[in-house]
Design a protein around this motif. Structure first.
Motif, PDB file in Angstrom:
ATOM      1  N   UNK A  83     -34.881 -45.565  16.826  1.00 43.75           N
ATOM      2  CA  UNK A  83     -35.857 -45.823  15.764  1.00 43.75           C
ATOM      3  C   UNK A  83     -35.220 -46.455  14.537  1.00 43.75           C
ATOM      4  N   UNK A  84     -33.898 -46.578  14.517  1.00 40.22           N
ATOM      5  CA  UNK A  84     -33.243 -47.296  13.421  1.00 40.22           C
ATOM      6  C   UNK A  84     -33.699 -48.748  13.393  1.00 40.22           C
ATOM      7  N   UNK A 127     -37.933 -51.836  17.458  1.00 45.57           N
ATOM      8  CA  UNK A 127     -37.949 -50.734  18.428  1.00 45.57           C
ATOM      9  C   UNK A 127     -38.879 -49.624  17.960  1.00 45.57           C
ATOM     10  N   UNK A 128     -38.874 -49.313  16.664  1.00 47.18           N
ATOM     11  CA  UNK A 128     -39.766 -48.285  16.139  1.00 47.18           C
ATOM     12  C   UNK A 128     -41.224 -48.684  16.308  1.00 47.18           C
ATOM     13  N   UNK A 129     -41.532 -49.970  16.083  1.00 48.74           N
ATOM     14  CA  UNK A 129     -42.910 -50.438  16.267  1.00 48.74           C
ATOM     15  C   UNK A 129     -43.333 -50.333  17.728  1.00 48.74           C
ATOM     16  N   UNK A 130     -42.426 -50.650  18.640  1.00 48.44           N
ATOM     17  CA  UNK A 130     -42.726 -50.544  20.069  1.00 48.44           C
ATOM     18  C   UNK A 130     -43.042 -49.104  20.450  1.00 48.44           C
ATOM     19  N   UNK A 131     -42.258 -48.170  19.928  1.00 41.73           N
ATOM     20  CA  UNK A 131     -42.487 -46.764  20.233  1.00 41.73           C
ATOM     21  C   UNK A 131     -43.802 -46.274  19.642  1.00 41.73           C
ATOM     22  N   UNK A 160     -46.522 -48.022  19.045  1.00 41.20           N
ATOM     23  CA  UNK A 160     -47.645 -48.582  19.807  1.00 41.20           C
ATOM     24  C   UNK A 160     -47.810 -47.910  21.164  1.00 41.20           C
ATOM     25  N   UNK A 161     -46.747 -47.351  21.693  1.00 48.88           N
ATOM     26  CA  UNK A 161     -46.828 -46.715  23.009  1.00 48.88           C
ATOM     27  C   UNK A 161     -47.425 -45.308  22.962  1.00 48.88           C
ATOM     28  N   UNK A 162     -47.637 -44.776  21.741  1.00 48.65           N
ATOM     29  CA  UNK A 162     -48.221 -43.444  21.617  1.00 48.65           C
ATOM     30  C   UNK A 162     -47.206 -42.319  21.659  1.00 48.65           C
ATOM     31  N   UNK A 163     -45.985 -42.628  21.293  1.00 51.76           N
ATOM     32  CA  UNK A 163     -44.937 -41.599  21.328  1.00 51.76           C
ATOM     33  C   UNK A 163     -45.094 -40.613  20.180  1.00 51.76           C
ATOM     34  N   UNK A 164     -45.646 -41.082  19.028  1.00 52.63           N
ATOM     35  CA  UNK A 164     -45.751 -40.179  17.871  1.00 52.63           C
ATOM     36  C   UNK A 164     -46.674 -38.991  18.162  1.00 52.63           C
ATOM     37  N   UNK A 165     -47.886 -39.194  18.721  1.00 57.21           N
ATOM     38  CA  UNK A 165     -48.698 -38.015  19.091  1.00 57.21           C
ATOM     39  C   UNK A 165     -47.992 -37.116  20.116  1.00 57.21           C
ATOM     40  N   UNK A 179     -40.047 -47.911   8.331  1.00 56.93           N
ATOM     41  CA  UNK A 179     -40.654 -49.163   8.797  1.00 56.93           C
ATOM     42  C   UNK A 179     -42.151 -49.128   8.522  1.00 56.93           C
ATOM     43  N   UNK A 180     -42.694 -50.225   7.999  1.00 60.59           N
ATOM     44  CA  UNK A 180     -44.099 -50.242   7.568  1.00 60.59           C
ATOM     45  C   UNK A 180     -45.051 -49.962   8.731  1.00 60.59           C
ATOM     46  N   UNK A 181     -44.772 -50.586   9.888  1.00 58.47           N
ATOM     47  CA  UNK A 181     -45.680 -50.419  11.024  1.00 58.47           C
ATOM     48  C   UNK A 181     -45.764 -48.958  11.450  1.00 58.47           C
ATOM     49  N   UNK A 182     -44.647 -48.321  11.587  1.00 62.81           N
ATOM     50  CA  UNK A 182     -44.657 -46.926  12.029  1.00 62.81           C
ATOM     51  C   UNK A 182     -45.042 -45.986  10.898  1.00 62.81           C
ATOM     52  N   UNK A 183     -44.739 -46.351   9.651  1.00 56.14           N
ATOM     53  CA  UNK A 183     -45.120 -45.490   8.529  1.00 56.14           C
ATOM     54  C   UNK A 183     -46.639 -45.403   8.410  1.00 56.14           C
ATOM     55  N   UNK A 184     -47.323 -46.537   8.568  1.00 63.04           N
ATOM     56  CA  UNK A 184     -48.785 -46.520   8.482  1.00 63.04           C
ATOM     57  C   UNK A 184     -49.387 -45.665   9.593  1.00 63.04           C
TER      58      UNK A 184
END
Length: 795
Positions: A583-584, A588-592, A594-599, A628-633
């Motif tokens: 996630x650094x 890569x963080x945006x890819x993760x 979008x894949x639904x890893x956060x839930x 990262x803005x994408x994952x932060x939002x």
């Protein structure tokens, strides 16, 4: 061949012999003649050799006994192998071996004269053989090792076996006469030839047991001397029942327990006087001198008493050690906490006492229950001081023995040394590591010894050792072998190498593809876990993790493994750590995300909320993603992750609190609404007790406890939390009014997203508090949590 005849003592088919001389001789002659005809014993196959340990010859032969019929035909036969030892105590460098050999052959009927030359050669060999083993034989405690207590003055008085009754009479006099009588009886008992005579005198033994039972507290000398007497009996298995009959073993246990308590009291009293002497610097000189003299006097008295006591303890333990040959008696000793007493005596300095104590512990250690007792009383730590090693060249000497038989023993010793972190770094200063690498490479495709790879795993956990291991192309060779043989232990060693920052970690950049290719459901879980852990240690921002995840299609695998129960907890934890590492990278963080890893991470957080390791690593993933803005939002707007992090902000574990604070600071910086909520929660936490005190004082001033409730029994504040009252919230302009708070803020409070300080509405508050090492510092100074507490770094 030698022929010998056996004469039996009595045969029931013959009538008893007559007392008259003539008939008796006639019948006896017939009886002997019959035995001569019917019983035949032959000695054959006689060989002679030297004794392996002693200065003696060993004659081995075979005895054949045959019963003949009246016609002389053999009816029943039996063979038995026998051995005879001829000890040659007088053999020395000046002995005439030819004459001695002649004498041995003449006196030993088993040796045929034809073996004279062979015996002479064997004697010559014994005469020139080094007798180093004689000095190294184990010293056994015998009655002759004990002497009467030096304080008993008997002069040249000799003990007489015919005067036992007189000595027993002394046992009924005063203490000094009792000591004298017991000492004389001990002098008799020291001679094994007198024991049978003493055992016939029940009065003497009964009087000794009675005096010991009644007067052992009155005189240490008396108790020690009487125990000496019974120790002489206990040295022979034939007489141990006698010692047990008088319950001397139980008495010795009571005596030892009492003496150990006395020793503690002596120590305590001596410490008090020593402290008074040390703190007496401001008193007059005369009083100071008196205190010093009193302290010196107490010290001399203490040393004298301790010497007597250790002699008493030693002979008591020797007696108990003999009685412990019976397993039932040994069990009784264990029930009376013999192990605790022995371990306590390991703190003494008397070598003879320590020798008996260690021998006793060694005998007891074969039973699991006794070993558990020793572990509880820290016996190993106390035994360690008895074998100190001040040899600075120990590692170098051991290293020089590698590759020479027995290599396994050397490796085992080095392995135990490597378990101590204080000595682990010293391996880098020797040539031990290069030799170990040679042993590893020499194994080829064969399985390595567990001791060897375990030693390498321990050494790889140290940075200095890791640099030596990775010199040249060793890392490449190790990795190829691990991937080819799917060696889990070797992969664990490589994982330990990857955790060190600097040049060592940079060597792994060329092997990322090889490690990523091993992450598959088809591979062994333990091997995959080590590969995941190795990749998770490679915290390089410009590594290009997005390309690695896409090339080997790792995102579906990582997401699937985040499901609780999908695999072992250790494997799932390594997946979480790897997600935190990759996630650094922004892409890569945006890819993760979008894949639904956060839930999936939040679901895993709910399932593993009792495990500090999981909670800390999952929150660290959130910390990396909010950069990262994408994952932060996604985290702030689409998930409840900020609410969970706020709840964990006051966790008992300091590492979790640190990661949560850093993560919330970033969220508050980029989102004003969550910033206000975070500020409010921090205010509620830090000022909760003060606000409660203010409200209680206000209510007391309004009318006391009688007016705290309305007529219907309800509190005027209702069932809500006093901290939910908007009049208590502050802003930069003062108190925040009710109209200044958004509806969403109230909804968050009433839905339970925020909890009261001190309450445990979220079970995440109940997680444990295992400590963790802190690794490298990533962005904003937040430490990357290590997993040393869970993943086993040592074998």
């Amino acid at each position: 061949m030698l022929t010998r005849f056996v004469i039996l003592s009595e045969i029931s088919v013959f009538p008893p012999l007559q007392t008259q001389s003539t008939p008796t001789c006639g019948k006896l002659g017939k009886l002997l003649h019959f035995f001569y005809l019917c019983f035949l014993r032959r000695v054959k196959g006689c060989t002679v050799d030297v004794h392996p340990m002693e200065r003696a010859l060993v004659v081995q032969y075979e005895v054949e006994a045959t019963i003949l019929s009246e016609q002389g035909d053999p009816m029943i036969g039996e063979r038995k192998e026998c051995r005879k030892i001829i000890r040659l105590k007088s053999l020395d460098a000046d002995t005439d071996t030819a004459s001695l050999a002649q004498k041995v052959v003449e006196e030993c009927r088993l040796l045929h004269p034809s073996k004279l030359l062979e015996v002479e050669q064997l004697l010559f060999y014994l005469q020139n053989r080094k007798q180093s083993n004689e000095n190294q034989e184990k010293k056994r405690v015998s009655p002759q090792d004990f002497a009467p207590y030096a304080g008993v003055e008997l002069g040249d008085e000799e003990a007489n076996i015919n005067s036992i009754d007189e000595y027993v009479e002394l046992l009924y006099e005063d203490v000094q006469e009792k000591i004298r009588g017991a000492t004389l009886l001990f002098r008799l008992a020291r001679n094994p030839d007198n024991l049978e005579e003493l055992i016939q005198n029940e009065t003497a033994l009964g009087a000794l047991a009675r005096v010991l039972r009644e007067d052992w507290k009155r005189s240490v000398d008396l108790a020690m001397t009487i125990i000496h007497v019974f120790f002489c009996f206990s040295s022979f298995s034939l007489f141990r029942d006698l010692v047990t009959h008088f319950k001397i073993g139980a008495l010795c246990m009571n005596i030892m327990e009492h003496e150990l308590k006395r020793y503690d009291l002596w120590q305590e009293e001596l410490q008090k006087k020593k402290k008074a002497y040390i703190l007496s610097g401001n008193i007059p000189q005369e009083n100071f001198c008196n205190l010093r003299k009193e302290h010196e006097k107490s010290w001399r008295k203490y040393q004298s008493l301790r010497t007597k006591q250790e002699q008493l303890l030693r002979v008591s333990l020797c007696l108990l050690l003999n009685l412990a040959e019976d397993s039932r008696t040994e069990q009784k000793m264990r029930n009376k906490h013999i192990v605790h007493m022995l371990v306590k005596m390991l703190e003494r300095e008397d070598e003879e006492l320590l020798l008996v104590v260690v021998s006793f512990l060694k005998k007891l250690s074969i039973y699991l229950e006794n070993k558990d007792d020793m572990a509880e009383t820290f016996a190993v730590e106390k035994l360690a001081r008895l074998i100190p090693c001040e040899h600075e060249e120990l590692l170098r000497r051991l290293s020089s023995l590698l590759g020479k038989p027995p290599t396994v023993c050397v490796v085992r010793i080095l392995y135990h040394i490597s378990m101590d972190d204080a000595f682990k770094s010293r391996f880098a200063d020797t040539d031990c590591i290069p030799q170990l690498m040679e042993l590893v490479f020499d194994c080829g495709d064969e399985k390595m010894d567990v001791e060897l790879i375990s030693l390498c795993i321990n050494l790889a956990a140290n940075q200095s050792n890791a640099q030596v291991i990775c010199e040249g192309n060793c890392l490449e060779i190790l990795l190829k072998r691990a991937l080819k043989l799917k060696d889990v232990l070797l992969m664990k060693m490589i994982r330990n190498l990857s955790q060190h920052s600097g040049a060592t970690k940079s060597l792994f950049l060329d092997h990322v593809d090889e490690l990523a290719a091993q992450i598959s459901e088809d591979e062994d879980e333990e091997f995959v876990m080590e590969c995941l852990g190795t990749l998770a240690n490679l915290t390089f921002p410009d590594l290009g993790w997005a390309q690695v995840l896409q090339k080997y299609d790792l995102v579906p695998y990582l997401k699937d493994r985040l499901r609780p129960g999908s695999a072992e907890d250790d494997l799932i934890l390594e997946v979480v750590i790897l997600i935190g590492t990759v996630s650094i990278s922004d892409s890569c963080a945006a890819m993760l995300a979008q894949s639904g890893i956060i839930p999936a991470l939040i679901e895993l957080l709910n399932a593993q909320q009792q495990d500090d390791e999981f909670v800390c690593q999952i929150v660290y993933v959130f910390y990396q993603m909010v950069f990262h803005k994408a994952t932060r939002d996604v985290i702030v707007t689409d998930t409840q992750a900020p609410a969970y992090i706020i709840d964990l902000m006051h966790d008992k574990n300091a590492k979790i609190r640190k990661v949560c604070d850093d993560t919330l600071d970033i969220i508050a910086e980029y989102d004003e609404e969550w910033g206000r909520k975070i500020q409010t929660e921090k205010f509620r936490w830090y000022n909760g007790q003060w606000l409660e005190m203010v409200v209680n004082r206000h209510l007391e001033e309004a009318g006391g406890g009688a007016f705290l409730f309305r007529e219907d029994g309800e509190s005027p504040l209702g069932d809500g939390d006093v901290l939910e009252r908007p009049v208590l919230f502050y802003s930069a302009d003062g108190i925040i009014g009710a109209d200044s708070i958004s509806p969403e803020f109230y909804a968050d409070f009433h839905s339970g997203d925020f909890v009261n300080p001190g309450t445990e509405s979220r079970s995440l508050r109940d997680v444990g508090s295992r400590g963790r090492d802190v690794g490298h510092v990533s962005r904003a100074g937040c430490p990357r949590p290590e997993t040393r507490g869970r993943s086993q770094r040592k074998r």
